[in-house]
Write an enzyme that holds these catalytic residues in place. Structure first.
Site, PDB file in Angstrom:
ATOM      1  N   TYR A  70     -15.122  25.093  20.319  1.00 28.02           N
ATOM      2  CA  TYR A  70     -16.387  24.634  20.890  1.00 28.02           C
ATOM      3  C   TYR A  70     -17.005  23.525  20.041  1.00 28.02           C
ATOM      4  O   TYR A  70     -17.403  22.473  20.556  1.00 28.02           O
ATOM      5  CB  TYR A  70     -17.351  25.808  21.017  1.00 28.02           C
ATOM      6  CG  TYR A  70     -18.697  25.421  21.585  1.00 28.02           C
ATOM      7  CD1 TYR A  70     -18.843  25.137  22.938  1.00 28.02           C
ATOM      8  CD2 TYR A  70     -19.818  25.347  20.771  1.00 28.02           C
ATOM      9  CE1 TYR A  70     -20.077  24.784  23.471  1.00 28.02           C
ATOM     10  CE2 TYR A  70     -21.059  24.988  21.288  1.00 28.02           C
ATOM     11  CZ  TYR A  70     -21.179  24.715  22.636  1.00 28.02           C
ATOM     12  OH  TYR A  70     -22.407  24.351  23.151  1.00 28.02           O
TER      13      TYR A  70
ATOM     14  N   GLY B 233     -22.094  20.450  36.170  1.00 23.23           N
ATOM     15  CA  GLY B 233     -22.495  21.778  35.717  1.00 23.23           C
ATOM     16  C   GLY B 233     -23.903  22.124  36.176  1.00 23.23           C
ATOM     17  O   GLY B 233     -24.701  22.664  35.417  1.00 23.23           O
TER      18      GLY B 233
ATOM     19  N   SER C 212     -26.145  26.264  37.673  1.00 23.84           N
ATOM     20  CA  SER C 212     -26.811  27.327  36.918  1.00 23.84           C
ATOM     21  C   SER C 212     -27.335  26.744  35.609  1.00 23.84           C
ATOM     22  O   SER C 212     -27.070  25.586  35.274  1.00 23.84           O
ATOM     23  CB  SER C 212     -25.847  28.486  36.619  1.00 23.84           C
ATOM     24  OG  SER C 212     -24.766  28.048  35.801  1.00 23.84           O
TER      25      SER C 212
END
Length: 278
Positions: free
Chosen positions: A163, A8, A11
């Protein structure tokens, strides 16, 4: 010089951590999903860090096959791994499945971390002293764990429910890793990077975007500040030898009660190994 793999990393806090770590003189390998974006990110890290030892690999963390390919590609190119930073993440407003049949948030945020770490574990041990850094969240305190229905197939799906469950799994996995790696020279720690102004929440419902925009402007920290929390656990001598811990703002913090349930953590480990076909 350490060899550091960051998922990841195209960004947000992953990119900012890459800049910091490259600036420190380490070889940094960025993992991204889109080839063009990953290439641009490598160029940006090189330019901002004024270092050339920045490389990349590609992976779609919603695919177990892609994760296996990433591990194979890394092994083919590098003979050591000093630091693995599991940072790739997603949120999803609606419940959806990956091609492997797993709920997307669970697949990317937990199973992806679990599979990649296990596929590279022997290389980390070989490179000891080495570190594993897992990007979790303070949301894990609110997470629930249902190992018979981790992806909310039977109902009750919500963006935050999925999440926080995945982030709870991150902390539990990290603690299980630390137990397994005791005495092998590899530490494993998780962290809350702070409430960071990144694009991860673009998957939130449209009605929440104006509210999130206000939160980002008034209360959230910059990706640069969040990146420093990753680089701290990756290379700081202050955490040398510390393992199985949860950090917030570069300080040790007590994790949630469910995260400390070792029996549940072992069950999660066994089920995860079954799900990813280890």
């Amino acid at each position: 010089m350490k060899t550091i793999l960051i998922t990841g990393a195209t960004s947000g806090i992953g990119l900012e951590a890459a800049v910091i770590l490259a600036r420190e003189g380490h070889r940094v390998v960025l993992v991204g999903r889109d080839e063009a974006k990953t290439r641009r990110s490598v160029d940006e890290v090189k330019q901002r860090s004024e270092q050339s030892n920045v490389e990349s690999l590609l992976c779609d963390f919603s695919s177990l096959d892609s994760i296996r390919a990433l591990a194979g590609a890394y092994r083919a190119k590098y003979d050591r791994l000093d630091v693995l930073i599991n940072n790739a993440g997603t949120v999803n407003n609606e419940r959806g499945l990956t091609k492997d049949g797993f709920e997307r948030t669970w697949a990317v945020n937990h199973l992806g971390y679990f599979l990649l770490t296990n596929l590279l574990l022997d290389l980390l041990v070989k490179s000891a002293p080495a570190r594993i850094v897992v990007v979790a969240s303070r949301g894990h305190y609110r997470g629930t764990m249902d190992l018979e229905d981790p992806g909310f197939e039977k109902g009750g799906y919500s963006i935050m429910g999925a999440y926080t469950r995945s982030k709870l799994a991150n902390v539990m996995m990290t603690r299980s890793l630390a137990r397994r790696l005791a005495g092998k020279g590899v530490t494993a720690n998780s962290l809350h990077p702070g409430a960071v102004r990144t694009n991860i929440w673009t998957g939130a419902p449209g009605w929440s975007q104006p509210f999130l925009a206000v939160l980002k402007r008034l209360f959230m920290i910059s990706p640069e500040e969040g990146g420093r929390t990753l680089s701290y656990l990756a290379t700081s001598p202050e955490v040398e030898g510390k393992t199985g811990l949860y950090f917030n703002d570069n300080r040790e913090q007590e994790c949630g009660a469910l995260a400390k349930d070792e029996a549940l953590g072992e069950r999660l480990w066994a089920k995860s190994a079954e799900w990813v076909r280890l």
